[in-house]
Design a protein around this motif. Sequence first.
Motif, PDB file in Angstrom:
ATOM      1  N   THR A 123     -13.840   1.070   4.094  1.00 58.29           N
ATOM      2  CA  THR A 123     -12.421   1.044   4.460  1.00 58.29           C
ATOM      3  C   THR A 123     -12.025   2.309   5.204  1.00 58.29           C
ATOM      4  OG1 THR A 123     -12.020  -0.242   2.449  1.00 58.29           O
ATOM      5  CG2 THR A 123     -10.111   0.672   3.566  1.00 58.29           C
TER       6      THR A 123
ATOM      7  N   SER B  98      -6.813   6.197  -9.149  1.00 55.75           N
ATOM      8  CA  SER B  98      -6.954   5.083  -8.209  1.00 55.75           C
ATOM      9  C   SER B  98      -7.923   4.015  -8.699  1.00 55.75           C
ATOM     10  CB  SER B  98      -7.431   5.608  -6.852  1.00 55.75           C
ATOM     11  OG  SER B  98      -8.742   6.134  -6.954  1.00 55.75           O
TER      12      SER B  98
ATOM     13  N   VAL C 285      -8.002  -6.650   2.253  1.00 57.06           N
ATOM     14  CA  VAL C 285      -8.257  -5.463   1.425  1.00 57.06           C
ATOM     15  C   VAL C 285      -7.052  -5.223   0.522  1.00 57.06           C
ATOM     16  CG1 VAL C 285      -8.839  -3.010   1.446  1.00 57.06           C
ATOM     17  CG2 VAL C 285      -9.674  -4.512   3.270  1.00 57.06           C
ATOM     18  N   LYS C 286      -7.321  -4.849  -0.701  1.00 56.83           N
ATOM     19  CA  LYS C 286      -6.241  -4.609  -1.660  1.00 56.83           C
ATOM     20  C   LYS C 286      -5.371  -3.442  -1.206  1.00 56.83           C
ATOM     21  CE  LYS C 286      -8.870  -6.224  -5.683  1.00 56.83           C
ATOM     22  NZ  LYS C 286      -9.402  -5.861  -7.013  1.00 56.83           N
TER      23      LYS C 286
ATOM     24  N   ALA D 281      -8.028   4.926   0.634  1.00 56.34           N
ATOM     25  CA  ALA D 281      -8.877   5.237   1.796  1.00 56.34           C
ATOM     26  C   ALA D 281      -8.092   5.990   2.865  1.00 56.34           C
ATOM     27  CB  ALA D 281      -9.450   3.938   2.366  1.00 56.34           C
TER      28      ALA D 281
ATOM     29  N   GLU E 155     -17.016   2.933  -3.005  1.00 52.33           N
ATOM     30  CA  GLU E 155     -16.242   1.721  -2.752  1.00 52.33           C
ATOM     31  C   GLU E 155     -15.250   1.869  -1.605  1.00 52.33           C
ATOM     32  OE1 GLU E 155     -16.266   0.377  -7.484  1.00 52.33           O
ATOM     33  OE2 GLU E 155     -14.411   1.018  -6.496  1.00 52.33           O
ATOM     34  N   LEU E 156     -15.013   3.084  -1.175  1.00 50.89           N
ATOM     35  CA  LEU E 156     -14.011   3.331  -0.140  1.00 50.89           C
ATOM     36  C   LEU E 156     -14.603   3.643   1.224  1.00 50.89           C
ATOM     37  CD1 LEU E 156     -11.558   5.620  -2.170  1.00 50.89           C
ATOM     38  CD2 LEU E 156     -11.340   3.169  -1.765  1.00 50.89           C
TER      39      LEU E 156
ATOM     40  N   TYR F 288     -11.001   3.860  -8.139  1.00 58.30           N
ATOM     41  CA  TYR F 288     -12.017   3.585  -7.127  1.00 58.30           C
ATOM     42  C   TYR F 288     -13.017   4.735  -7.073  1.00 58.30           C
ATOM     43  CZ  TYR F 288      -9.036  -0.141  -5.349  1.00 58.30           C
ATOM     44  OH  TYR F 288      -8.273  -1.282  -5.230  1.00 58.30           O
TER      45      TYR F 288
ATOM     46  N   SER G  58       0.809  -1.223   0.000  1.00 57.90           N
ATOM     47  CA  SER G  58       0.000   0.000   0.000  1.00 57.90           C
ATOM     48  C   SER G  58       0.840   1.269   0.000  1.00 57.90           C
ATOM     49  CB  SER G  58      -0.943  -0.003   1.208  1.00 57.90           C
ATOM     50  OG  SER G  58      -0.206  -0.165   2.406  1.00 57.90           O
TER      51      SER G  58
ATOM     52  N   SER H 281      -3.979  -1.039  -2.907  1.00 62.55           N
ATOM     53  CA  SER H 281      -4.353   0.235  -3.518  1.00 62.55           C
ATOM     54  C   SER H 281      -5.602   0.819  -2.865  1.00 62.55           C
ATOM     55  CB  SER H 281      -4.588   0.049  -5.018  1.00 62.55           C
ATOM     56  OG  SER H 281      -5.608  -0.913  -5.252  1.00 62.55           O
ATOM     57  N   GLU H 282      -6.531  -0.033  -2.451  1.00 59.94           N
ATOM     58  CA  GLU H 282      -7.738   0.458  -1.786  1.00 59.94           C
ATOM     59  C   GLU H 282      -7.422   1.028  -0.417  1.00 59.94           C
ATOM     60  OE1 GLU H 282     -12.098  -1.253  -0.245  1.00 59.94           O
ATOM     61  OE2 GLU H 282     -10.810  -2.451  -1.584  1.00 59.94           O
TER      62      GLU H 282
END
Length: 456
Positions: A407, A397, A352-353, A360, A403-404, A399, A315, A355-356
């Motif tokens: 998180t 991103s 959780v990925k 976040a 979707e965030l 996203y 991340s 990048s996500e």
Amino acid sequence: MATGIRRDMHLRQDKVYSENNPKAVKDTKSSGIIAPRRPVLNDISSNLQINQNANQKGKITITKPTIQITKPTTRLASNLNRTTTSVTTKVKPSLNTSKTILKVNSGLHENVSNIPKAIVRPKTVGLVKTYRGTLTRSSSLRNKSVVLTESQKKEQEWIAACKVDAVDKSDEYDPFLVGAYSKPIFAYMMTLENQYVIKQDYLANHKYITASNRSVVVDWLVEVQQEFQIMQESLYTAVGILDRYLQENQNVARNKLQLIGATSLLLGCKYEEIYVPEITDFVYLSDNAFTKDEVKSSLVDVFRTINYSLSRPFSLTFLRRFSKVSGARSSQHSLAKYFLELALIDYNLAHVKPSEIAAAGLLLAIVITNDPELDDNPEDINSLLSLYWTDVMQKHSTYKMDELISTVQSLAHLALNAPEWKYKAVYKKYQSAKMGRITTSSLLSSPAMKFIAQTC
């Protein structure tokens, strides 16, 4: 023959030394010359002088010897100190040279313009053309006079056709930031994180390992990272290796979990560091919980289990990219780093990925630094986060803001409860001055943080 040469050398030394130092003492045993003997105590005692008045009071005054040092003058200094009314006298040249030696009376006052031209740097106009620019391949690509090879022509055509984004335009020809390649690089990294996925609640089928056991080991790895002063990239890589190994191997004993954690960090150091810590250092920090031979065998086992692949992105790499794209301040970037390290310990965020989590964490840091007191009076979390999630962030991103939300709420909940959390390694780490004392900031307990974490 050799004895005669040595005897001749000693005779020459005796002759030279006797001419220079007639008071020297000859060492008959070694057939050499030694320095004149002088009593050290007498030299020290000669510096101690007893004053008559001080002697009556029982005091001794010490006088320091005065030493006069003459400062040598260089050629340039003598030229600068030359007076305008200098007297020049000619000295008869020696037999070895035909040059005329000038003796100059030096002074303290002179105009700098009177310096002789012999010591002035000659002008290079017309001789050497001053080069301006960086010595990189990019300058040759921009220079039309340079003949490009076929590979350079294809690369130049590719760069012109790839349509570099505005955020990377300044780094388009930079050989380190490679702005022209940043877009395909991060697209490939997102492909890799989809390839190496950590399943949600992967410890459910384990017989001996629980979520709290994993958090304890990761918390210990943070302490080891500080102790060795290794890079944060090694820590992120180690946690990824640990999760991937535990996901594949469901028969790990509880007393072997610390060994797997140390092995994962050692692999991460071998991948990221220049100077890797010794295996004995890991054994020492574990209080001899395992041996050196066990670490060696564990290295082979872990490396084989993860299929010899260490290329899973983490991340922190995505955070650096998103901070550049969004134009985040250094304080916001540091806050987001704190959130990301807290997420390493929490088992509920392991799936959780990367990048996500990075997107976040940066969004949460931007919100609490721009509107900590909720002056905008948002109706709900969606309206608050939508104010700061821009189209540029969404583009890079990949996203959407919806979707965030979950998180972001999880990270806010972690940061809000970090002072009372039993895993204190990250919290204490960011209390130090080196990390900017982030945990002492009032932003972490601001109304905006509480508002975001209330529904988590």
